[in-house]
Motif scaffolding. Structure first.
Motif, PDB file in Angstrom:
ATOM      1  N   THR A 162       3.228   3.309  -8.441  1.00 49.53           N
ATOM      2  CA  THR A 162       2.278   2.075  -8.255  1.00 49.53           C
ATOM      3  C   THR A 162       2.165   1.702  -6.862  1.00 49.53           C
ATOM      4  OG1 THR A 162       3.044   1.231 -10.514  1.00 49.53           O
ATOM      5  CG2 THR A 162       2.150  -0.337  -9.154  1.00 49.53           C
ATOM      6  N   GLU A 164       2.303   3.809  -4.160  1.00 44.32           N
ATOM      7  CA  GLU A 164       1.492   4.881  -3.746  1.00 44.32           C
ATOM      8  C   GLU A 164       0.075   4.488  -4.032  1.00 44.32           C
ATOM      9  OE1 GLU A 164       0.173   9.207  -4.076  1.00 44.32           O
ATOM     10  OE2 GLU A 164       1.359   8.295  -5.736  1.00 44.32           O
ATOM     11  N   TYR A 165      -0.233   4.067  -5.093  1.00 43.71           N
ATOM     12  CA  TYR A 165      -1.561   3.705  -5.621  1.00 43.71           C
ATOM     13  C   TYR A 165      -2.105   2.680  -4.725  1.00 43.71           C
ATOM     14  CZ  TYR A 165      -5.471   2.947  -8.726  1.00 43.71           C
ATOM     15  OH  TYR A 165      -6.907   2.727  -9.283  1.00 43.71           O
ATOM     16  N   ARG A 219      -2.887   3.940  -1.123  1.00 48.27           N
ATOM     17  CA  ARG A 219      -4.087   4.549  -1.035  1.00 48.27           C
ATOM     18  C   ARG A 219      -5.572   3.777  -1.131  1.00 48.27           C
ATOM     19  NH1 ARG A 219      -3.255  10.097  -1.247  1.00 48.27           N
ATOM     20  NH2 ARG A 219      -1.180  10.838  -2.130  1.00 48.27           N
ATOM     21  N   VAL A 244     -11.279   4.558  -6.127  1.00 47.86           N
ATOM     22  CA  VAL A 244     -10.697   4.101  -7.742  1.00 47.86           C
ATOM     23  C   VAL A 244     -11.381   4.872  -8.676  1.00 47.86           C
ATOM     24  CG1 VAL A 244     -10.734   2.229  -9.369  1.00 47.86           C
ATOM     25  CG2 VAL A 244     -10.052   1.712  -6.892  1.00 47.86           C
ATOM     26  N   GLY A 297      -8.561   9.270  -7.653  1.00 52.46           N
ATOM     27  CA  GLY A 297      -8.007   7.858  -8.077  1.00 52.46           C
ATOM     28  C   GLY A 297      -7.664   7.785  -9.471  1.00 52.46           C
ATOM     29  N   ASP A 303      -4.214   9.301 -10.087  1.00 52.59           N
ATOM     30  CA  ASP A 303      -3.176   8.265  -9.441  1.00 52.59           C
ATOM     31  C   ASP A 303      -2.846   7.136 -10.592  1.00 52.59           C
ATOM     32  OD1 ASP A 303      -3.124  10.201  -7.231  1.00 52.59           O
ATOM     33  OD2 ASP A 303      -4.252   8.848  -5.981  1.00 52.59           O
ATOM     34  N   LEU A 304      -4.061   6.748 -10.930  1.00 56.27           N
ATOM     35  CA  LEU A 304      -3.748   5.627 -12.087  1.00 56.27           C
ATOM     36  C   LEU A 304      -2.942   6.189 -13.224  1.00 56.27           C
ATOM     37  CD1 LEU A 304      -4.506   2.673 -12.650  1.00 56.27           C
ATOM     38  CD2 LEU A 304      -6.542   3.576 -13.620  1.00 56.27           C
ATOM     39  N   ARG A 308      -1.359  15.467 -11.047  1.00 48.94           N
ATOM     40  CA  ARG A 308      -1.246  14.945  -9.605  1.00 48.94           C
ATOM     41  C   ARG A 308      -1.119  16.392  -8.572  1.00 48.94           C
ATOM     42  NH1 ARG A 308       1.627  10.527  -7.551  1.00 48.94           N
ATOM     43  NH2 ARG A 308      -0.411   9.362  -7.193  1.00 48.94           N
TER      44      ARG A 308
END
Length: 244
Positions: free
Chosen positions: A61, A63-64, A67, A78, A83, A86-87, A114
């Motif tokens: 979270t 890291e997201y 970014r 996003v 994006g 990552d989510l 990832r």
């Protein structure tokens, strides 16, 4: 040094270390998820895995968020492929807290996506570009080969149904049921769950197996030819070879 240099700078020392840490975190999360499926796991181990899961989710979270902060065009990031990947790395955990009774462990396995982020590292960019160029060169031939393969699959299913339907009606009930045998045979996998017992079916299978060798060999040859052309293009353009 800014956050962008660390999070997005795969060509810097800190950026490469960041990518390595993310890769290590991905592996740990997948191992932990796999261990949690063991029924005989001691309660102490399950408690440790639960704590590990929370720590991993918190790190993903953070890291997201980093970014998003580092992105020049935040909304574009996003909505981008990376994006979304990552989510997905941490969103299932929060959904599992809200959705009582729904098991989302399999969805958490999507964290493996990832790993594609590592291809952003500078020392792999040339190799990835070369592979993409090779696929582009072989695109037309690959489409023709794909069409020929589909036709051959249908012929194989039709033929084995003709020879084996009366002898094995439960396994070769229709052409559509026979397609499974055709796929397994043409790809030379051969699970053994369905096989011919008649003389005609065995002769037909022998012919299909010979054709199946090309199903495996031709795509490899197309990509190899495309790679050769891509390397020649790089040499003519004067590009340096990627470091090993």
């Amino acid at each position: 040094m800014t956050i962008r240099d660390i999070v997005e700078g795969s060509d810097t020392g800190s950026g490469r270390w960041f990518d390595k840490c993310v890769f290590f975190l991905i592996i740990v999360s997948l191992v932990a998820m796999s261990l949690s499926t063991l029924h005989q796991l001691p309660p102490a181990w399950r408690a440790a895995l639960a704590v590990c899961e929370i720590v991993i989710v918190v790190l993903f979270t953070i890291e997201y968020v980093l970014r998003i902060v580092a992105a020049e065009h935040k909304w574009s990031y996003v909505r981008s492929f990376y994006g979304i990947v990552d989510l997905v790395a941490f969103l299932p955990f929060y959904l599992s807290l809200l959705s009582v009774g729904i098991d989302l462990r399999a969805v958490r396995g999507l964290r493996l996506l990832r790993v594609f982020r590592l291809f952003e590292m500078a020392r792999y960019s040339t190799a990835v570009t070369r592979l993409a160029t090779a696929v582009k060169y072989a695109r037309n031939e690959a489409l023709v080969f794909l069409f020929a393969t589909l036709v051959l699959l249908y012929i194989a299913a039709l033929g084995i149904h003709h020879f084996e339907h009366e002898a094995q009606p439960e396994k070769f009930e229709s052409v559509f049921h026979s397609l499974w045998w055709a796929v397994v045979t043409l790809t030379t996998v051969g699970y053994g769950d369905a096989y011919p017992v008649t003389v005609g079916g065995r002769i037909f299978t022998f012919i299909i197996l010979i054709c199946g060798m090309g199903i495996v060999a031709v795509p490899a040859g197309l990509v190899a030819t495309g790679m050769s052309r891509a390397v020649d293009d790089e040499r003519r353009a004067g590009r340096p070879e990627p470091e090993s």
